[in-house]
Design an enzyme around this catalytic site. Structure first.
Site, PDB file in Angstrom:
ATOM      1  N   LYS A   1      -9.760   2.003  -2.435  1.00  0.00           N
ATOM      2  CA  LYS A   1      -9.910   1.534  -1.033  1.00  0.00           C
ATOM      3  C   LYS A   1     -11.274   1.556  -0.369  1.00  0.00           C
ATOM      4  O   LYS A   1     -11.810   2.849  -0.131  1.00  0.00           O
ATOM      5  CB  LYS A   1      -8.918   2.177  -0.075  1.00  0.00           C
ATOM      6  CG  LYS A   1      -8.734   1.547   1.376  1.00  0.00           C
ATOM      7  CD  LYS A   1      -7.554   2.219   2.138  1.00  0.00           C
ATOM      8  CE  LYS A   1      -7.494   1.523   3.498  1.00  0.00           C
ATOM      9  NZ  LYS A   1      -6.162   2.003   4.126  1.00  0.00           N
TER      10      LYS A   1
ATOM     11  N   CYS B   1      -5.513  -2.718   2.279  1.00  0.00           N
ATOM     12  CA  CYS B   1      -5.294  -2.666   3.481  1.00  0.00           C
ATOM     13  C   CYS B   1      -6.536  -3.081   4.500  1.00  0.00           C
ATOM     14  O   CYS B   1      -6.922  -4.213   4.885  1.00  0.00           O
ATOM     15  CB  CYS B   1      -4.720  -1.292   4.039  1.00  0.00           C
ATOM     16  SG  CYS B   1      -3.858  -1.312   5.761  1.00  0.00           S
TER      17      CYS B   1
ATOM     18  N   GLU C   1       0.787  -1.164  -0.063  1.00  0.00           N
ATOM     19  CA  GLU C   1       0.246  -0.097   0.061  1.00  0.00           C
ATOM     20  C   GLU C   1       0.907   1.326  -0.077  1.00  0.00           C
ATOM     21  O   GLU C   1       1.679   1.315   0.637  1.00  0.00           O
ATOM     22  CB  GLU C   1      -0.997   0.000   1.286  1.00  0.00           C
ATOM     23  CG  GLU C   1      -1.650   1.123   1.172  1.00  0.00           C
ATOM     24  CD  GLU C   1      -2.506   1.332   2.619  1.00  0.00           C
ATOM     25  OE1 GLU C   1      -3.816   1.975   2.365  1.00  0.00           O
ATOM     26  OE2 GLU C   1      -2.228   0.587   3.567  1.00  0.00           O
TER      27      GLU C   1
END
Length: 385
Positions: free
Chosen positions: A197, A234, A120
């Site tokens: 994300k 993540c 990330e």
């Protein structure tokens, strides 16, 4: 700080147990007695030794079938620290990381990696703890023409490789807004898509909502030359439905590029991506950055802790899990590394046939229940005396 950190839990165990005890540990913990380590070419080993990163490779074979040929793919996961201190100019920091990562990608190419994923926000320090807009927003870049995409597109063509590049995106079409985005570059150097994300943390020093909000790209699966891939960025790994939707959309491999620290999540790290592979009958690739990043100015996060200049230790430990729940050992907790997994994608269907999780998951039941649960006047299904 790194010198005080444990190098690898996997190494502690393998150095402490021998013979049948180690075999039993491997069977119970990793899901197989033989970890199926692959030979590393002298070329790749020399690149790793010369540039200070470790390289490990493992095989996940599948049963031979009568009606389908094996679908062998080599996956590459890169974990790394930043290259120079965070008080240097932005362009210098980024170029230094480019130089470091290019050497690791070269080793991946020497091992015939087909699909490679970076961590990330790989091209910058994870500065979102600071809540400072400058200079960190200057790392944001357009998906199609940004320096990171241009850099990696050349390598994708050179090495006939699909590369997943998680970056800080600058959306110049919609008011220069910023997103946490994974860019998918195919073997021709073309950007075939992106995923933003879905879940943004608001815990501890993870002050990411100061910079960007939840993504708006759904749960895309990218059909590449080598297989169907998705990216669960993540914090999304903490949300089982996020993993589920990538599986529903046909993913065979889900990468989880991350940035997480030992004081917060390490006891969860080995569980979540592995559980997702089991529940959804696909491969998962958990990638975490490594090292401790210190910033010029102290910051606090409203949690009562004294002001500090670093996030804590990013513990690496990247690993791959197969659909049957077997997994590789993790990379180092303190060192840059390249993890290679040779996988047979036929295993995805084979495990679906064996366990029947897809057949028995009852999406209709949960869709109905969730549709009710999102209503403001929802009444939980609790049976009272």
């Amino acid at each position: 700080m790194a010198s005080a950190e444990l190098t690898s839990l996997d190494e502690v165990i393998s150095n402490s147990l021998k013979g049948k005890e180690l075999e039993e540990f491997n069977r119970i913990h990793y899901g197989r007695i033989d970890q199926c380590a692959l030979f590393i070419s002298s070329d790749a080993a020399q690149k790793a030794a010369s540039n200070g990163f470790e390289i490990k490779a493992y095989d996940f074979p599948a049963r031979k079938e009568e009606c389908r040929k094996p679908r062998i793919v080599r996956l590459g996961l890169i974990q790394h620290s930043i290259a120079i201190s965070t008080d240097n100019p932005i362009t210098q920091q980024r170029l230094a990381i480019f130089e470091k990562v290019q050497k690791i990608i070269s080793a991946a190419a020497a091992e015939q990696v087909n699909i490679l994923c970076l961590q990330e926000a790989w091209n910058m320090p994870f500065a979102f703890c600071t809540r400072e807009k400058q200079p960190w927003c200057d790392f944001a870049e357009p998906v199609l023409t940004g320096p990171s995409t241009v850099f990696l597109a050349e390598l994708a063509v050179k090495y006939d490789m699909v590369i997943i590049s998680p970056i800080l995106e600058r959306d110049d079409v919609h008011g220069d807004t910023i997103w946490n985005t994974a860019v998918v570059i195919n073997e021709f150097g073309k950007v075939i898509g992106k995923h933003r994300k879905n879940h943004i943390p608001r815990v501890g020093d993870f002050n990411e909502s100061t910079y960007y909000f939840e993504g708006n790209t759904g749960h895309p699966v990218f059909e590449t030359k080598y297989g169907k891939v998705a990216i669960n960025i993540c914090y999304g790994r903490h949300h089982p439905l996020n993993w589920l939707m990538f599986g529903i959309n046909g993913a065979e491999i889900v990468f989880n590029p991350s940035a997480t620290v030992s004081g917060l999540s390490e006891h969860l790290w080995a569980v979540e991506a592995r559980n997702a592979a089991i529940a959804n009958s696909y491969y998962t690739c958990a990638i975490n950055r490594v090292g401790t990043e210190s910033f010029p100015n102290e910051f606090t996060s409203g949690d009562g802790k004294p002001a500090h200049k670093d996030f804590g230790h990013f513990y690496g430990s990247s690993y791959v899990t197969a659909p049957d729940g077997s997994r590789t050992p993790g990379l180092s907790r303190i060192k840059d590394g390249l993890l290679i997994a040779q996988v047979d994608l036929n295993l995805c269907r084979q495990i679906k046939d064996k366990w029947g999780f897809t057949m028995t998951q009852r999406l209709d039941l949960y869709a109905q229940s969730l549709n009710e649960a999102i209503k403001h006047d929802y009444v939980p299904q609790v049976v009272h005396k």
